[in-house]
Motif scaffolding. Structure first.
Motif, PDB file in Angstrom:
ATOM      1  N   PHE A  81       0.816  -1.269   0.204  1.00  5.97           N
ATOM      2  CA  PHE A  81       0.060   0.111   0.011  1.00  5.97           C
ATOM      3  C   PHE A  81       0.863   1.192   0.027  1.00  5.97           C
ATOM      4  N   ILE A  82       0.460   2.239  -0.632  1.00  6.07           N
ATOM      5  CA  ILE A  82       0.969   3.667  -0.502  1.00  6.07           C
ATOM      6  C   ILE A  82       0.259   4.641   0.487  1.00  6.07           C
ATOM      7  N   LYS A  83       1.417   4.640   1.457  1.00  3.27           N
ATOM      8  CA  LYS A  83       1.001   5.256   2.823  1.00  3.27           C
ATOM      9  C   LYS A  83       0.635   6.684   2.595  1.00  3.27           C
ATOM     10  N   VAL A  84      -0.461   7.226   3.087  1.00  2.00           N
ATOM     11  CA  VAL A  84      -0.968   8.578   2.816  1.00  2.00           C
ATOM     12  C   VAL A  84      -0.907   9.173   4.507  1.00  2.00           C
ATOM     13  N   ALA A  85       0.275  10.131   4.531  1.00  3.43           N
ATOM     14  CA  ALA A  85       0.274  10.882   5.625  1.00  3.43           C
ATOM     15  C   ALA A  85      -0.996  11.781   5.908  1.00  3.43           C
ATOM     16  N   GLY A  86      -0.862  11.967   7.432  1.00  3.18           N
ATOM     17  CA  GLY A  86      -1.916  13.101   7.687  1.00  3.18           C
ATOM     18  C   GLY A  86      -3.411  12.315   8.015  1.00  3.18           C
ATOM     19  N   GLY A  87      -3.571  11.234   7.897  1.00  2.74           N
ATOM     20  CA  GLY A  87      -4.892  10.559   8.294  1.00  2.74           C
ATOM     21  C   GLY A  87      -5.022   9.253   8.229  1.00  2.74           C
ATOM     22  N   PRO A  88      -5.930   8.647   8.951  1.00  3.27           N
ATOM     23  CA  PRO A  88      -6.038   7.146   9.202  1.00  3.27           C
ATOM     24  C   PRO A  88      -6.813   6.337   7.889  1.00  3.27           C
ATOM     25  N   THR A  89      -6.458   5.019   7.960  1.00  3.48           N
ATOM     26  CA  THR A  89      -7.375   4.231   6.960  1.00  3.48           C
ATOM     27  C   THR A  89      -8.744   4.306   7.966  1.00  3.48           C
ATOM     28  N   ARG A  90      -9.617   4.498   7.263  1.00  8.09           N
ATOM     29  CA  ARG A  90     -10.945   4.422   7.831  1.00  8.09           C
ATOM     30  C   ARG A  90     -11.808   3.327   8.483  1.00  8.09           C
ATOM     31  N   GLU A  91     -12.408   3.374   9.558  1.00  6.52           N
ATOM     32  CA  GLU A  91     -13.047   2.277  10.046  1.00  6.52           C
ATOM     33  C   GLU A  91     -14.381   2.026   9.309  1.00  6.52           C
ATOM     34  N   SER A  92     -14.925   1.055   9.282  1.00  9.64           N
ATOM     35  CA  SER A  92     -16.365   0.458   9.009  1.00  9.64           C
ATOM     36  C   SER A  92     -16.949  -0.011  10.362  1.00  9.64           C
ATOM     37  N   VAL A  93     -17.936   0.452  10.654  1.00  9.71           N
ATOM     38  CA  VAL A  93     -18.490  -0.219  11.712  1.00  9.71           C
ATOM     39  C   VAL A  93     -19.439  -0.953  11.417  1.00  9.71           C
ATOM     40  N   ILE A  94     -19.653  -2.246  11.921  1.00  9.04           N
ATOM     41  CA  ILE A  94     -20.737  -3.132  11.139  1.00  9.04           C
ATOM     42  C   ILE A  94     -21.411  -3.964  12.373  1.00  9.04           C
ATOM     43  N   LEU A  95     -22.677  -3.458  12.383  1.00 12.09           N
ATOM     44  CA  LEU A  95     -23.536  -3.993  13.450  1.00 12.09           C
ATOM     45  C   LEU A  95     -24.307  -5.233  13.204  1.00 12.09           C
ATOM     46  N   ILE A  96     -24.215  -6.303  14.081  1.00 14.72           N
ATOM     47  CA  ILE A  96     -24.990  -7.602  13.890  1.00 14.72           C
ATOM     48  C   ILE A  96     -25.810  -7.856  14.778  1.00 14.72           C
ATOM     49  N   THR A 107     -19.674   3.710   7.567  1.00 13.74           N
ATOM     50  CA  THR A 107     -18.149   3.662   7.384  1.00 13.74           C
ATOM     51  C   THR A 107     -17.823   5.323   7.519  1.00 13.74           C
ATOM     52  N   GLU A 108     -16.456   5.293   7.780  1.00 15.52           N
ATOM     53  CA  GLU A 108     -16.096   6.664   7.752  1.00 15.52           C
ATOM     54  C   GLU A 108     -15.389   7.205   6.399  1.00 15.52           C
ATOM     55  N   PRO A 109     -15.057   8.447   6.310  1.00 18.05           N
ATOM     56  CA  PRO A 109     -14.346   9.006   4.931  1.00 18.05           C
ATOM     57  C   PRO A 109     -12.959   8.483   5.039  1.00 18.05           C
ATOM     58  N   GLY A 110     -12.363   8.461   5.974  1.00 24.00           N
ATOM     59  CA  GLY A 110     -11.047   8.121   5.990  1.00 24.00           C
ATOM     60  C   GLY A 110      -9.847   9.270   5.281  1.00 24.00           C
ATOM     61  N   PHE A 111      -8.921   8.756   4.904  1.00 20.75           N
ATOM     62  CA  PHE A 111      -7.678   9.919   4.580  1.00 20.75           C
ATOM     63  C   PHE A 111      -8.060  10.563   3.323  1.00 20.75           C
ATOM     64  N   THR A 112      -7.112  11.612   2.974  1.00 21.64           N
ATOM     65  CA  THR A 112      -7.395  12.666   1.671  1.00 21.64           C
ATOM     66  C   THR A 112      -6.208  12.234   1.039  1.00 21.64           C
ATOM     67  N   VAL A 113      -6.185  11.938  -0.170  1.00 25.88           N
ATOM     68  CA  VAL A 113      -5.011  11.410  -1.086  1.00 25.88           C
ATOM     69  C   VAL A 113      -4.664  12.939  -1.698  1.00 25.88           C
ATOM     70  N   SER A 114      -3.254  12.933  -2.414  1.00 27.80           N
ATOM     71  CA  SER A 114      -2.912  14.132  -2.990  1.00 27.80           C
ATOM     72  C   SER A 114      -2.279  13.871  -4.367  1.00 27.80           C
ATOM     73  N   ARG A 115      -1.735  14.649  -5.062  1.00 31.27           N
ATOM     74  CA  ARG A 115      -1.251  14.309  -6.408  1.00 31.27           C
ATOM     75  C   ARG A 115      -0.153  13.437  -6.477  1.00 31.27           C
ATOM     76  N   VAL A 116       0.663  13.602  -5.486  1.00 24.96           N
ATOM     77  CA  VAL A 116       1.712  12.627  -5.262  1.00 24.96           C
ATOM     78  C   VAL A 116       1.521  11.194  -5.084  1.00 24.96           C
ATOM     79  N   HIS A 117       0.281  11.011  -4.270  1.00 26.61           N
ATOM     80  CA  HIS A 117      -0.055   9.534  -4.235  1.00 26.61           C
ATOM     81  C   HIS A 117      -0.633   8.979  -5.163  1.00 26.61           C
ATOM     82  N   LYS A 118      -1.260   9.727  -5.952  1.00 24.10           N
ATOM     83  CA  LYS A 118      -2.042   9.322  -7.028  1.00 24.10           C
ATOM     84  C   LYS A 118      -0.999   8.917  -8.355  1.00 24.10           C
ATOM     85  N   LYS A 119       0.016   9.866  -8.528  1.00 20.64           N
ATOM     86  CA  LYS A 119       1.289   9.576  -9.441  1.00 20.64           C
ATOM     87  C   LYS A 119       2.039   8.175  -8.903  1.00 20.64           C
TER      88      LYS A 119
END
Ligand code: TA6
Length: 318
Positions: A81-96, A107-119
């Motif tokens: 995985f390409i690490k994205v600084a400044g934010g967490p991998t999101r959590e999806s809460v699943i109620l059973i 589910t949470e939104p999670g981190f924000t990617v930048s042009r560097v990560h996309k490239k």
């Protein structure tokens, strides 16, 4: 090699309730479990279970990368995985709930990617993906990753000449169709959003199958139908006692590609995928299934082949 690209992975927090979720009441849980989340990683788990060589790639939040890595390692998912600084991998809460009448996911939104990560991801595709590979792009898009970015990614993958499978929704699914994905797996809601006026779902699928090599469309409780090679394959899996339906669709996609990438036989791949998904719903987390049990359930799966022109009756609800 099969590459699964999960642009927005998740850590699934599974919460097992003592009784059905009720508003304005203290809802209590008996236990909490963690599992991998994000559709592409689930597919990688299924591929690994079935012995298909694969690598899970995409973006991951640097903030809680150790936690994601721990779950990936527990599930024996090879990853890069390409690490994205400044934010967490999101959590999806699943109620059973104990009555096992379907799970509720938040589910949470999670981190924000930048042009560097996309490239960096485009560079990974250009450096690693070959025409004999299969690539699955699955799940939602993270913050900062637009439909134009998805177009750029899918074009880069197509340019390698590989087999491109997409398990995407809404406008992302539309983008995959426009760019000529080789495999899509729309659910009933997504299909209805693509219908033109007075068009039936069957007519839409026939139209799409002229340009998309393999389409697996869910028919809800009626099973699923696959359009491939000028034929329809109507799949009916055996009924099983459901504990948790989360991840069943991803398990289906991963198992299908694990077999189809080796044999090119849609019927065989569908049979195994149905068996794996049926086994998956019998277990508590969002990815596990028992391979031996899945093989037995695959044997009990009914597959009816029809030539395109034979089919005019509606097989979709509503
Ligand atoms: O399909 C199951 C699942 O992958 C869950 O594990 C949860 O993480 C969710 O779906 C993520 O879906 P999304 O469409 O937001 O990528």
């Amino acid at each position: 090699m099969i590459y699964t690209i999960t642009l927005n992975p998740a850590i699934d927090r599974l919460i097992f309730l003592t009784e059905e979720l009720t508003k304005r009441k203290t809802n209590r849980s008996v236990k909490v479990q963690y599992d991998i989340g994000g559709k592409g990683t689930h597919a990688s788990y299924a591929m690994s279970q079935l012995g298909a060589d694969n690598l899970a790639v995409g973006f991951a939040g640097e903030e809680n990368f150790e936690k994601l890595e721990q779950v990936l390692e527990e599930k024996e998912i090879r990853h890069q995985f390409i690490k994205v600084a400044g934010g967490p991998t999101r959590e999806s809460v699943i109620l059973i709930d104990p009555k096992n009448e379907g799970s509720t996911m938040i589910t949470e939104p999670g981190f924000t990617v930048s042009r560097v990560h996309k490239k960096a991801l485009l560079y990974f595709v250009e450096e690693n993906v070959r025409r004999w590979d299969h690539v699955l792009v699955a799940g939602s898009l993270p913050l900062g990753f637009s439909l134009e970015d998805l177009q750029e990614l899918l074009k880069a993958i197509k340019e390698t000449g590989c087999f491109l499978a997409c398990d995407l929704a809404d406008e992302a699914l539309q983008t995959a169709i426009e760019l000529g994905a080789d495999f899509i797996k729309p659910n009933e809601f997504e299909l209805r959003s693509l219908l033109s006026e007075n068009q039936t779902v069957e007519a839409l699928l026939e139209e799409l199958s002229a340009s998309i090599a393999c389409i697996v469309a869910s028919k809800g409780a009626k099973g699923s139908v696959c359009y491939h090679g000028g034929q329809q394959f109507h799949v009916t899996a055996p009924l099983v006692r459901e504990v948790n339906d989360t991840g069943a669709g991803d398990c289906f996609v991963g198992s299908f590609l694990a077999v189809f990438s080796k044999t090119g036989d849609a019927a065989e791949a569908l049979r195994m995928a149905a068996g794996c998904a049926a086994s998956k719903v019998k277990y508590e987390d969002s990815s596990y299934f028992d391979v031996a049990e899945a093989v037995e359930l695959a044997k009990q799966t009914r597959i009816e082949k029809k030539k395109m022109k034979e089919c005019n009756e509606s097989s979709f609800a509503g």
